[in-house]
Design a protein around this motif. Structure first.
Motif, PDB file in Angstrom:
ATOM      1  N   LEU A   9       1.113  -1.263  -0.157  1.00  9.83           N
ATOM      2  CA  LEU A   9       0.069  -0.065  -0.133  1.00  9.83           C
ATOM      3  C   LEU A   9       0.999   1.038  -0.158  1.00  9.83           C
ATOM      4  CD1 LEU A   9      -2.727  -0.978   2.696  1.00  9.83           C
ATOM      5  CD2 LEU A   9      -2.953  -0.741  -0.062  1.00  9.83           C
ATOM      6  N   GLY A  10       2.272   1.183   0.010  1.00  6.90           N
ATOM      7  CA  GLY A  10       2.925   2.432  -0.077  1.00  6.90           C
ATOM      8  C   GLY A  10       3.063   3.120   1.245  1.00  6.90           C
ATOM      9  N   ALA A  11       2.960   2.335   2.375  1.00  7.42           N
ATOM     10  CA  ALA A  11       2.920   3.139   3.650  1.00  7.42           C
ATOM     11  C   ALA A  11       4.311   4.004   3.954  1.00  7.42           C
ATOM     12  CB  ALA A  11       2.877   1.968   4.830  1.00  7.42           C
ATOM     13  N   ASP A  12       5.446   3.245   3.332  1.00  8.83           N
ATOM     14  CA  ASP A  12       6.560   4.049   3.274  1.00  8.83           C
ATOM     15  C   ASP A  12       7.016   5.211   2.715  1.00  8.83           C
ATOM     16  OD1 ASP A  12       6.447   2.538   1.202  1.00  8.83           O
ATOM     17  OD2 ASP A  12       8.611   1.976   0.752  1.00  8.83           O
ATOM     18  N   ARG A  13       5.808   5.357   1.534  1.00 14.37           N
ATOM     19  CA  ARG A  13       5.637   6.653   0.885  1.00 14.37           C
ATOM     20  C   ARG A  13       4.737   7.722   1.305  1.00 14.37           C
ATOM     21  NH1 ARG A  13       6.467   2.718  -2.637  1.00 14.37           N
ATOM     22  NH2 ARG A  13       4.307   2.938  -3.356  1.00 14.37           N
ATOM     23  N   GLY A  14       3.937   7.123   2.652  1.00  7.59           N
ATOM     24  CA  GLY A  14       2.907   8.152   3.125  1.00  7.59           C
ATOM     25  C   GLY A  14       1.450   7.948   2.481  1.00  7.59           C
ATOM     26  N   GLU A  15       1.281   6.654   1.801  1.00 10.18           N
ATOM     27  CA  GLU A  15       0.153   6.511   1.089  1.00 10.18           C
ATOM     28  C   GLU A  15      -0.955   5.880   1.795  1.00 10.18           C
ATOM     29  OE1 GLU A  15       1.803   6.320  -3.513  1.00 10.18           O
ATOM     30  OE2 GLU A  15       1.723   4.394  -2.368  1.00 10.18           O
ATOM     31  N   ALA A  16      -0.482   5.447   3.014  1.00  9.33           N
ATOM     32  CA  ALA A  16      -1.513   4.539   3.875  1.00  9.33           C
ATOM     33  C   ALA A  16      -1.147   4.989   5.387  1.00  9.33           C
ATOM     34  CB  ALA A  16      -1.438   2.875   3.540  1.00  9.33           C
ATOM     35  N   ARG A  17      -2.314   4.771   6.290  1.00  6.77           N
ATOM     36  CA  ARG A  17      -1.945   5.104   7.575  1.00  6.77           C
ATOM     37  C   ARG A  17      -2.953   4.362   8.345  1.00  6.77           C
ATOM     38  NH1 ARG A  17      -1.743  11.621   7.849  1.00  6.77           N
ATOM     39  NH2 ARG A  17      -0.055  12.054   6.458  1.00  6.77           N
ATOM     40  N   PHE A  18      -2.572   3.776   9.690  1.00  9.45           N
ATOM     41  CA  PHE A  18      -3.665   3.083  10.578  1.00  9.45           C
ATOM     42  C   PHE A  18      -4.491   4.261  11.134  1.00  9.45           C
ATOM     43  CE2 PHE A  18       0.295   0.732  11.850  1.00  9.45           C
ATOM     44  CZ  PHE A  18       0.062  -0.397  11.089  1.00  9.45           C
ATOM     45  N   VAL A  19      -5.881   4.056  11.128  1.00  2.16           N
ATOM     46  CA  VAL A  19      -6.864   4.771  11.498  1.00  2.16           C
ATOM     47  C   VAL A  19      -7.844   4.473  12.144  1.00  2.16           C
ATOM     48  CG1 VAL A  19      -8.155   4.642   9.491  1.00  2.16           C
ATOM     49  CG2 VAL A  19      -8.280   6.630  10.338  1.00  2.16           C
ATOM     50  N   GLY A  20      -8.637   5.158  13.153  1.00  2.19           N
ATOM     51  CA  GLY A  20      -9.673   4.840  14.046  1.00  2.19           C
ATOM     52  C   GLY A  20      -9.454   3.925  15.070  1.00  2.19           C
ATOM     53  N   GLY A  21     -10.158   3.102  15.363  1.00  2.64           N
ATOM     54  CA  GLY A  21     -10.366   2.261  16.583  1.00  2.64           C
ATOM     55  C   GLY A  21      -8.789   1.724  16.827  1.00  2.64           C
ATOM     56  N   ALA A  22      -7.945   1.138  16.099  1.00  2.12           N
ATOM     57  CA  ALA A  22      -6.762   0.559  16.422  1.00  2.12           C
ATOM     58  C   ALA A  22      -5.735   1.833  16.845  1.00  2.12           C
ATOM     59  CB  ALA A  22      -5.856  -0.158  15.151  1.00  2.12           C
ATOM     60  N   VAL A  23      -5.822   2.745  16.313  1.00  3.75           N
ATOM     61  CA  VAL A  23      -4.826   3.944  16.901  1.00  3.75           C
ATOM     62  C   VAL A  23      -5.567   4.275  18.243  1.00  3.75           C
ATOM     63  CG1 VAL A  23      -4.079   6.260  16.473  1.00  3.75           C
ATOM     64  CG2 VAL A  23      -4.537   4.784  14.474  1.00  3.75           C
ATOM     65  N   ARG A  24      -6.788   4.395  18.524  1.00  4.55           N
ATOM     66  CA  ARG A  24      -7.250   4.867  19.818  1.00  4.55           C
ATOM     67  C   ARG A  24      -7.073   3.874  20.872  1.00  4.55           C
ATOM     68  NH1 ARG A  24     -13.014   3.847  18.622  1.00  4.55           N
ATOM     69  NH2 ARG A  24     -12.337   1.757  19.423  1.00  4.55           N
ATOM     70  N   ASP A  25      -7.290   2.588  20.360  1.00  2.14           N
ATOM     71  CA  ASP A  25      -7.273   1.461  21.670  1.00  2.14           C
ATOM     72  C   ASP A  25      -5.663   1.347  21.987  1.00  2.14           C
ATOM     73  OD1 ASP A  25      -9.858   1.257  21.377  1.00  2.14           O
ATOM     74  OD2 ASP A  25      -9.993  -0.526  20.623  1.00  2.14           O
ATOM     75  N   GLY A  26      -4.917   1.248  20.682  1.00  2.00           N
ATOM     76  CA  GLY A  26      -3.445   1.434  20.733  1.00  2.00           C
ATOM     77  C   GLY A  26      -2.788   2.467  21.851  1.00  2.00           C
ATOM     78  N   LEU A  27      -3.329   3.715  21.525  1.00  2.00           N
ATOM     79  CA  LEU A  27      -2.937   4.743  22.601  1.00  2.00           C
ATOM     80  C   LEU A  27      -3.434   4.337  24.082  1.00  2.00           C
ATOM     81  CD1 LEU A  27      -3.649   7.891  20.448  1.00  2.00           C
ATOM     82  CD2 LEU A  27      -1.177   7.096  21.147  1.00  2.00           C
ATOM     83  N   LEU A  28      -4.555   3.726  24.345  1.00  2.00           N
ATOM     84  CA  LEU A  28      -5.002   3.323  25.581  1.00  2.00           C
ATOM     85  C   LEU A  28      -4.327   2.075  26.081  1.00  2.00           C
ATOM     86  CD1 LEU A  28      -8.568   4.464  25.326  1.00  2.00           C
ATOM     87  CD2 LEU A  28      -7.025   5.635  26.505  1.00  2.00           C
ATOM     88  N   ASN A  29      -3.342   1.354  25.075  1.00  2.00           N
ATOM     89  CA  ASN A  29      -2.799   0.020  25.513  1.00  2.00           C
ATOM     90  C   ASN A  29      -4.029  -1.079  25.692  1.00  2.00           C
ATOM     91  OD1 ASN A  29      -0.124   0.634  25.559  1.00  2.00           O
ATOM     92  ND2 ASN A  29      -0.669   1.972  27.304  1.00  2.00           N
ATOM     93  N   LEU A  30      -4.978  -0.849  24.952  1.00  2.00           N
ATOM     94  CA  LEU A  30      -5.799  -1.890  24.807  1.00  2.00           C
ATOM     95  C   LEU A  30      -5.900  -2.880  23.642  1.00  2.00           C
ATOM     96  CD1 LEU A  30      -9.119   0.496  25.365  1.00  2.00           C
ATOM     97  CD2 LEU A  30      -8.227  -1.108  27.193  1.00  2.00           C
ATOM     98  N   PRO A  31      -6.385  -4.233  24.027  1.00  2.00           N
ATOM     99  CA  PRO A  31      -6.037  -5.031  22.829  1.00  2.00           C
ATOM    100  C   PRO A  31      -6.703  -4.486  21.503  1.00  2.00           C
ATOM    101  CG  PRO A  31      -7.278  -6.003  24.592  1.00  2.00           C
ATOM    102  CD  PRO A  31      -7.154  -4.839  24.974  1.00  2.00           C
ATOM    103  N   VAL A  32      -6.160  -4.704  20.458  1.00  3.94           N
ATOM    104  CA  VAL A  32      -6.369  -4.316  18.957  1.00  3.94           C
ATOM    105  C   VAL A  32      -6.850  -5.496  18.263  1.00  3.94           C
ATOM    106  CG1 VAL A  32      -5.892  -3.206  16.787  1.00  3.94           C
ATOM    107  CG2 VAL A  32      -5.325  -2.223  18.994  1.00  3.94           C
TER     108      VAL A  32
END
Length: 402
Positions: free
Chosen positions: A22-45
């Motif tokens: 998906l070209g993440a190394d070129r900035g073409e894709a990012r994680f979004v939404g629940g995974a980011v939110r829960d990841g910041l809270l150290n909750l299971p994703v």
């Protein structure tokens, strides 16, 4: 700078290959939404969403070139599901709303990350993380809101609700899960004002969101706000003040008996203890036949007058656990009796009664039912005792015919 903590889900097999495609190394894709939110809270994703500047056709082509299964699950809305080692990952092209009517949106694709963020519901859901650096992109203060346990609509709450009326119910679910039980004033006012718009939604969407709220570990404060604000009246007017007391007692009993929460059982607690009401609500919410039956059985009562295993034999273990937990007069030891217990089958049939001298005919079924009733009442005794019960029952029927 805020960064997403590293976690096990980030190292799932196949994820790096997907990000490379998906070209993440070129900035073409990012994680979004629940995974980011829960990841910041150290909750299971568990569920992972990726946002991308690539259009859906390009996503499919890139995945196929990389040997990754691509399923067009929501291609009309820009979503492709990649399957890596049996794990689905939703990939959605950046979007902006062209028009909305409260139930569905007409969208257009964009390459502007902020535009994509602006069409989301809450600030804590509009967070992006670079898969390579794990740096967070936050356009609307979602990180600070997450730290403060503040659930807030992006921009004007009334406008966000007008775009999708289901956001009313989603607000209270997210408040129950991530908030501090104090609603954002603007959000609460907008939800109360727009409550009648819930009637425009499909009953299936309402039921799904309501059950998700009830599955949250501590839904009471949010439900109190909804009842006080008359937000549930347009869709489930049967829920009343006493329902919250019943639900509170149920949640305590679930915890005390170490029984996993059940959204349907909790919905039963909110309703008056009347199976006809349960049937009406289940039909209105278009629950499955199985779910409606469970709701009805839970509210038929009678748990206090029958041994737990006898009850489970009659209505099933799930139904028996529901009734035992919903009745505060019943000791919780009964729930423990049903843990890992499977109701046995009566190891005797009508032929065994005929062999004992009972005449074939309607008496056989009646006698067999009496044998079963005694066997259940005595706690499912062994075959020797069951044989005695069968002999006594056959003798009784034979005497009655003389």
């Amino acid at each position: 700078m805020t960064s997403l903590p590293d976690a096990d889900w980030r190292h799932r097999p196949g994820l790096d290959a997907l990000l490379t495609a998906l070209g993440a190394d070129r900035g073409e894709a990012r994680f979004v939404g629940g995974a980011v939110r829960d990841g910041l809270l150290n909750l299971p994703v568990n569920d992972l969403d990726i946002a991308t500047v690539l259009d859906p056709r390009s996503v499919i082509d890139r995945l196929k070139s990389a040997g990754i299964k691509a399923v067009p699950t929501g291609i009309d809305h820009g979503t492709i599901t990649a399957v890596i080692h049996g794990w689905p990952v939703e990939i959605t092209t950046l979007r902006r709303d062209v028009s909305t009517d409260g139930r569905r949106a007409t969208i257009a694709y964009t390459t502007d990350w902020r535009e994509d963020a602006a069409r989301r519901d809450f600030t804590i859901n509009a967070l992006y993380a670079d898969p390579i650096t794990l740096e967070i992109t936050d356009f609307f203060g979602g990180v600070d809101d997450l730290k403060a346990r503040h659930v807030r609509f992006i921009g004007d709450a009334a406008a966000r609700i007008a775009e999708d009326h289901l956001r009313i119910l989603r607000y209270f679910r997210f408040l129950a899960r991530f908030g501090h039980d104090e609603p954002d004033a603007q959000a609460y006012a907008a939800c109360r004002t727009a409550a009648n718009s819930l009637m425009a939604l499909s009953r299936e969407r309402i039921a799904d969101e309501l059950l998700k709220l009830l599955a949250v570990s501590a839904p009471l404060a949010s439900l109190r706000l909804m009842i006080d604000g008359r937000i549930l009246v347009p869709v489930v007017p049967e829920i009343d003040e006493n329902g919250l007391d019943r639900l509170s007692a149920l949640i305590d009993r679930e915890a005390a008996s170490a029984t996993p929460p059940s959204a349907l059982r909790r919905l039963a607690a909110l309703l008056p203890p009347d199976p006809r009401t349960a049937d009406l609500v289940g039909a209105r919410l278009k629950l499955s036949n199985k779910a409606r039956k469970r709701l009805i059985v839970a509210l038929e009562g009678g748990a206090a007058d029958i041994p737990p295993r006898a009850l489970a034999f009659r209505i099933g273990v799930e139904g028996a656990v529901d009734r035992l937990l919903l009745d505060p007069s019943v000791a919780l030891e009964g729930v423990a009796e049903l843990e890992n217990w499977t109701p046995p089958r009566l190891p005797l049939g009508g032929g065994a009664l005929i062999a004992r001298g009972l005449q074939p005919g309607p008496d056989v079924a009646r006698a067999l039912q009496q044998v079963q009733d005694i066997w259940v009442a005595e706690g499912f005794p062994d075959e020797a005792r069951l044989a005695e019960i069968a002999d006594q029952t056959v003798s009784k029927f034979q005497r009655a015919r003389q």
